[in-house]
Structure formats: C-alpha cells, structure tokens
Scaffold this motif. Sequence first.
Motif, PDB file in Angstrom:
ATOM      1  N   GLY A  36       8.706 -14.305   8.820  1.00  0.00           N
ATOM      2  CA  GLY A  36       9.096 -12.962   9.252  1.00  0.00           C
ATOM      3  C   GLY A  36       9.583 -12.164   8.067  1.00  0.00           C
ATOM      4  N   GLU A  37      10.387 -11.164   8.351  1.00  0.00           N
ATOM      5  CA  GLU A  37      10.926 -10.364   7.247  1.00  0.00           C
ATOM      6  C   GLU A  37      12.338  -9.916   7.593  1.00  0.00           C
ATOM      7  N   THR A  38      13.270 -10.365   6.764  1.00  0.00           N
ATOM      8  CA  THR A  38      14.678 -10.046   7.003  1.00  0.00           C
ATOM      9  C   THR A  38      15.061  -8.789   6.213  1.00  0.00           C
ATOM     10  N   VAL A  53       9.284   7.237   8.095  1.00  0.00           N
ATOM     11  CA  VAL A  53       9.610   8.457   7.343  1.00  0.00           C
ATOM     12  C   VAL A  53       8.463   8.806   6.385  1.00  0.00           C
ATOM     13  N   ARG A  54       7.906   7.788   5.744  1.00  0.00           N
ATOM     14  CA  ARG A  54       6.805   8.062   4.805  1.00  0.00           C
ATOM     15  C   ARG A  54       5.638   8.760   5.511  1.00  0.00           C
ATOM     16  N   LYS A  55       5.402   8.371   6.777  1.00  0.00           N
ATOM     17  CA  LYS A  55       4.265   8.963   7.508  1.00  0.00           C
ATOM     18  C   LYS A  55       4.419  10.474   7.666  1.00  0.00           C
ATOM     19  N   GLY A  93       0.820  -1.212   0.000  1.00  0.00           N
ATOM     20  CA  GLY A  93       0.000   0.000   0.000  1.00  0.00           C
ATOM     21  C   GLY A  93       0.854   1.263   0.000  1.00  0.00           C
ATOM     22  N   SER A  94       2.034   1.187   0.605  1.00  0.00           N
ATOM     23  CA  SER A  94       2.886   2.390   0.658  1.00  0.00           C
ATOM     24  C   SER A  94       3.261   2.849  -0.747  1.00  0.00           C
ATOM     25  N   ALA A  95       3.657   1.892  -1.596  1.00  0.00           N
ATOM     26  CA  ALA A  95       4.051   2.260  -2.965  1.00  0.00           C
ATOM     27  C   ALA A  95       2.840   2.585  -3.832  1.00  0.00           C
ATOM     28  N   THR A 102      -1.861 -12.430  -1.994  1.00  0.00           N
ATOM     29  CA  THR A 102      -1.791 -12.188  -0.549  1.00  0.00           C
ATOM     30  C   THR A 102      -0.447 -11.531  -0.248  1.00  0.00           C
ATOM     31  N   ASN A 103      -0.190 -11.224   1.017  1.00  0.00           N
ATOM     32  CA  ASN A 103       1.078 -10.571   1.364  1.00  0.00           C
ATOM     33  C   ASN A 103       1.237 -10.537   2.880  1.00  0.00           C
ATOM     34  N   VAL A 104       1.795 -11.617   3.411  1.00  0.00           N
ATOM     35  CA  VAL A 104       2.012 -11.669   4.866  1.00  0.00           C
ATOM     36  C   VAL A 104       3.478 -12.037   5.184  1.00  0.00           C
ATOM     37  N   ASP A 144      -0.096   1.228  12.591  1.00  0.00           N
ATOM     38  CA  ASP A 144       0.325   2.555  12.101  1.00  0.00           C
ATOM     39  C   ASP A 144       1.420   2.467  11.045  1.00  0.00           C
ATOM     40  N   LYS A 145       2.006   1.274  10.869  1.00  0.00           N
ATOM     41  CA  LYS A 145       3.118   1.156   9.914  1.00  0.00           C
ATOM     42  C   LYS A 145       2.717   0.388   8.643  1.00  0.00           C
ATOM     43  N   ILE A 146       1.755  -0.509   8.756  1.00  0.00           N
ATOM     44  CA  ILE A 146       1.369  -1.299   7.580  1.00  0.00           C
ATOM     45  C   ILE A 146       0.813  -0.347   6.524  1.00  0.00           C
ATOM     46  N   ALA A 147       1.387  -0.393   5.323  1.00  0.00           N
ATOM     47  CA  ALA A 147       1.030   0.539   4.242  1.00  0.00           C
ATOM     48  C   ALA A 147       1.203   1.993   4.717  1.00  0.00           C
ATOM     49  N   SER A 148       2.019   2.182   5.714  1.00  0.00           N
ATOM     50  CA  SER A 148       2.314   3.492   6.337  1.00  0.00           C
ATOM     51  C   SER A 148       1.093   4.112   7.010  1.00  0.00           C
ATOM     52  N   THR A 200       5.392 -14.544   0.585  1.00  0.00           N
ATOM     53  CA  THR A 200       4.000 -14.975   0.384  1.00  0.00           C
ATOM     54  C   THR A 200       3.316 -14.169  -0.720  1.00  0.00           C
ATOM     55  N   ASP A 201       3.883 -12.995  -1.050  1.00  0.00           N
ATOM     56  CA  ASP A 201       3.276 -12.199  -2.132  1.00  0.00           C
ATOM     57  C   ASP A 201       3.679 -12.720  -3.513  1.00  0.00           C
ATOM     58  N   GLY A 202       4.624 -13.668  -3.539  1.00  0.00           N
ATOM     59  CA  GLY A 202       5.037 -14.230  -4.828  1.00  0.00           C
ATOM     60  C   GLY A 202       6.183 -13.475  -5.481  1.00  0.00           C
ATOM     61  N   THR A 248      14.664  -1.403   7.878  1.00  0.00           N
ATOM     62  CA  THR A 248      13.478  -2.251   7.964  1.00  0.00           C
ATOM     63  C   THR A 248      12.308  -1.478   7.349  1.00  0.00           C
ATOM     64  N   ILE A 249      11.235  -2.205   7.019  1.00  0.00           N
ATOM     65  CA  ILE A 249      10.070  -1.533   6.440  1.00  0.00           C
ATOM     66  C   ILE A 249       9.448  -0.591   7.479  1.00  0.00           C
ATOM     67  N   SER A 250       9.592  -0.925   8.764  1.00  0.00           N
ATOM     68  CA  SER A 250       9.083  -0.038   9.818  1.00  0.00           C
ATOM     69  C   SER A 250       9.774   1.315   9.761  1.00  0.00           C
ATOM     70  N   SER A 254      -1.704  -7.771   7.611  1.00  0.00           N
ATOM     71  CA  SER A 254      -0.395  -7.325   8.095  1.00  0.00           C
ATOM     72  C   SER A 254       0.786  -7.922   7.334  1.00  0.00           C
ATOM     73  N   ASP A 255       1.694  -7.061   6.915  1.00  0.00           N
ATOM     74  CA  ASP A 255       2.943  -7.528   6.295  1.00  0.00           C
ATOM     75  C   ASP A 255       4.143  -7.072   7.123  1.00  0.00           C
ATOM     76  N   ILE A 256       3.893  -6.692   8.375  1.00  0.00           N
ATOM     77  CA  ILE A 256       5.014  -6.219   9.199  1.00  0.00           C
ATOM     78  C   ILE A 256       5.013  -6.966  10.534  1.00  0.00           C
ATOM     79  N   ILE A 257       6.209  -7.353  10.948  1.00  0.00           N
ATOM     80  CA  ILE A 257       6.357  -8.103  12.202  1.00  0.00           C
ATOM     81  C   ILE A 257       5.696  -7.346  13.352  1.00  0.00           C
TER      82      ILE A 257
HETATM   83  O1  LIG Z   1       5.052  -6.014   1.096  1.00  0.00           O
HETATM   84  C1  LIG Z   1       5.550  -4.943   0.776  1.00  0.00           C
HETATM   85  O2  LIG Z   1       5.404  -4.445  -0.326  1.00  0.00           O
HETATM   86  C2  LIG Z   1       6.431  -4.264   1.761  1.00  0.00           C
HETATM   87  O3  LIG Z   1       6.484  -5.007   2.963  1.00  0.00           O
HETATM   88  C3  LIG Z   1       6.014  -2.862   2.036  1.00  0.00           C
HETATM   89  O4  LIG Z   1       4.657  -2.746   2.230  1.00  0.00           O
HETATM   90  P1  LIG Z   1       4.009  -1.509   2.971  1.00  0.00           P
HETATM   91  O5  LIG Z   1       5.046  -0.464   3.160  1.00  0.00           O
HETATM   92  O6  LIG Z   1       2.934  -1.070   2.065  1.00  0.00           O
HETATM   93  O7  LIG Z   1       3.481  -2.017   4.284  1.00  0.00           O
END
Ligand SMILES: O=C(O)[C@H](O)COP(=O)(O)O
Length: 459
Positions: free
Chosen positions: A341-343, A145-147, A109-111, A445-447, A180-184, A386-388, A138-140, A172-175
């Motif tokens: 998780g997410e490395t 910053v995006r917020k 969602g952020s992009a 999907t995207n987890v 407040d961080k998912i998709a920013s 998981t998003d492929g 990390t994506i967090s 959720s795609d964030i640990i």
């Molecule tokens: O899955 C993604 O594309 C990344 O984890 C970033 O997603 P987000 O910033 O939209 O949560």
Amino acid sequence: MFFICRLNRNVHVIAAGKAVLGMVRATQDVLGDHIVGGIASVPYGIQETLKKSGKWEMIPKEQSSFQICEGAKNNAPDTNSLATSKKIHDLATSLQGSDIMLTLLSGGGSALLPLPKPPITLEEMREMVAIMVKHAATISDVNTVRKHTEVLKGGGLAYAAGNASVISLILSDIIGDPIDKIASGPTVTDFSKPETCMEIFRDLNVTDKIPKSIIKVVENEISEFSGHSALPVIREIYAHNVIVGNNKLAVSAANKAAEALGYRTFVLSTELCGEARDIGEIFAFFAGAIVDVVSGDKAKFDSKQRLEDSFGISENVINCVTSLAASALKYGERFCMLGAGETVVNLKGNGKGGRNGEIALSSALVFDLLSEKLRDYDINILSAGTDGQDGPTESAGAFSHTHLIQEAKEQNIDANTYLENNDTFHFFQKVSNGENLFVTGMTGTNVMDLHIMTVARKS
Ligand SMILES: O=C(O)[C@H](O)COP(=O)(O)O
Ligand SMILES: Nc1ncnc2c1ncn2[C@@H]1O[C@H](COP(=O)(O)OP(=O)(O)O)[C@@H](O)[C@H]1O
C-alpha cells in the motif's frame, strides 16, 4: 465507451512515469513500425540505471522520431520536465483524427508532466506539493489539486489531442487504482469539483501556506462553475483507459516466491495506508501475537490487545494470522506475512528518510520492547518502495530485525532520536555500516510499497 481506430502507421506514443520505459519497449515490440514517433518523460538517470542492472528488455529501441527526455529530480517537477511537457502538449495538439495517441502512464507521471495553468509558476507548484506532503497529504489529495491547476492533468492531455483516438495503458501506484488520479489522470475525464481543492487545503490546515496564484486559479474555476448544478462543466474526452498492472500483481509474485522458499504465507492487505509508523508497529505486534499463541504463555505484554485497541485490527484477522502462523511454526515451518500500500508521514523533523525507513525503524522499536518474548525467534521485516526510491533517499527502504535496536545501542546510536527527526535514512546508513539499508536503484516499475515479515524459530 466504444470507438474504432484503424492501426496504420499512425501511432504516436506519449509516456510519462517512473515505470514507462519498459512499457515503451513492449509497445515497440508489439506495434513495430506502426509507431511513427513519440515522447517519453522519465526520471533522471533511469536509462543508465536499467542498463547497468542488465534490464535490457526495458530499454526502448532507438528510433529517431522517438525522444526520451529525463527530468524531475527527486520526484519533483523541474525545468526539464516542464520543457518536455510543452513538447508533449505540442505533439498532442498536432494530431489528426486518423492518428492514435497511445499514452503510457505510471506513478511519477505527475512530476514528469507539469504544465501549470497561468499565472501559476513551476516553483509555486513545487511549493504547494511540498507543503501538502509535509502535512501528510495522500497522493490522491495532491493529485486532485493538480487536476485543477495544471494543463495536462485531469484529462488535459486527451483534450489536447482533439479528435485523435486516445488509448491509455496505466500502471497503478495509488490504492484502489483510481484512473483519474494516477499521474493525475492526463487522459481521464475529471468529475471532481474545484471546491474539493479548497476542502483539502482546509482539512490539511495549509490554506494560508498555499501560493496565492494557486488559490486564485482554483477560486476562478469555482466561480466559473458556480452557475452549473452539481458537477463542473465536464470536458468531453474520448479515451480508452486501461489499468495494466498494480500492487496486487507484485504481492502475488512475492507471495509465490515466499511459498517456493517454503514459507507459509498470509497477505494482510494490499491497501495499507495511514501513518507509516503505525504500519511498522502493526507488523511487529503481529509477530508478538504470533509468538504468544505458539508459546501458549499468558503474555506479559499483550500484543493482540494492542493490535485491537491501538490500531483497530479485528479479532478475526488477528486470530486468522496467529493461528495460521502458529500451526506453521509448531511444525518447524517458517511464516511470512506480506502487505502493500502507501502510507504517509507527518513530517515534524528535518532529517532524511522515507515512509519505508519509518516503517522499518518503528517495527524495530516494538521488537525491542518485546525482545524478551521474541528471543527464540528469527524475525525480519523488509519495507521498500517498488520503484526503488524511499522518499528523497538513495535507498528503496530498509530491513528491520529483533536485535537492530540493541545493535544500535551498542554503537551509541539512539533510534528514537532519529525517528523523531524523520532521519531514518541516516539511522540505517550509520548502524552496522548500513547493512540494513535496502539499495536497489530505480527498478523501472512503480506499484507502491511492499512490506514483508518473516518469522521462524531459531534452530
Ligand atoms: O510514485 C510516485 O511518484 C507517486 O506515487 C506519485 O505519482 P503520481 O502522482 O504520478 O501518480
Ligand atoms: N525525512 C523524511 N522521513 C520520512 N518520510 C519522508 C521524509 N521526507 C519525505 N518523506 C516522505 O516521502 C514521500 C515521498 O517519497 P517518494 O518516494 O517520492 O514517494 P512516491 O513513491 O509516492 O513517489 C512522502 O510521503 C513524504 O512524506
């Protein structure tokens, strides 16, 4: 928080993320003509991919007042996703107090929702994200910053919706599922301080590389808020934010599937993070430690010690995994260890790859190191998003096994060279005609990422 909203053909759906098409369809199925319209911002090609793979239950029903807009190639904001964001902003600001804005959000969602605060340009936002990611942010951190630098993030979308009732369903795609961080966090009140952005840049050692316009927007916000005490001025947002899925669900489904196939299973963690290569090595050293326990040999190369000393894994966890696995293997059962998780990857080279490619290849190098001890075992790892999509590649991830490196050597392919150049996609594409690449296409999907290791005695 408590609010009442009356459902009366007044639902406007706004969706953004890699996983939201199926969510749109589900809301259409449930709400029917209460949905009066909406806009979904989704990745390029996702509709075609889902149709081709027969996932018709994830395709929204056609509705003239509902637009599906594709954009954000390679998960980076682009002019298409910017144009969609403007439309979404306009729709949100047009809503009335009697309307319901049903927001469907997932990672990506952020992009797909970029609307930089002036004077920041789209190109500068892209540059900032690329620099941060290259330095293993990390994506967090990126989303913090995006917020502060984009209009629709950090609660901006809900704020734009004024008095309308806002309900957000979030995958959720964030640990840790931080809403407040998912998709920013487009519909979540932002309690973070703008100062944190500067701290993040400093910690990553990238302050000098960040476009000046971004630094300026952050600094303006800092001085604007400097007169206020601990927290920045908080915009009042009345939104109901609900997490509807996360990687625990995916791991639990994978675990059940492994059990149904006859494996004895163990879930290491659903919060694996840190450098990708470390996770690959950890999985492979667990295999070594398991085999040491089964064989009862005084190991020449002590995998258990390595897990403790190099990766800080506690003796309790190691003993728990190895005894469970050993008791299965001794009686002819197979063992499966799962993790998720997410490395991050500290990018040093200029190759093509992703986190999962790095995990698969680094595990294979450890298998090679332990090859003598593992020779009577069939051990396989799959690491995949998981998003492929694993980074900017056409694969979801890759398989690794105990003779992968030997196979590569026989084909004159040096694994270390590829890993050092962060070129794991080309490594897996080249070795044995790409048979270890895991290619799924976008899954809908995207987890985060999944890591699965199976261990069995050779028959
Ligand atoms: O899955 C993604 O594309 C990344 O984890 C970033 O997603 P987000 O910033 O939209 O949560
Ligand atoms: N050549 C590469 N080798 C390894 N990882 C890479 C490479 N290029 C980008 N990455 C990593 O890919 C990640 C972004 O991939 P992406 O699939 O878009 O992530 P997400 O699933 O979080 O959207 C970043 O962590 C980045 O460091």
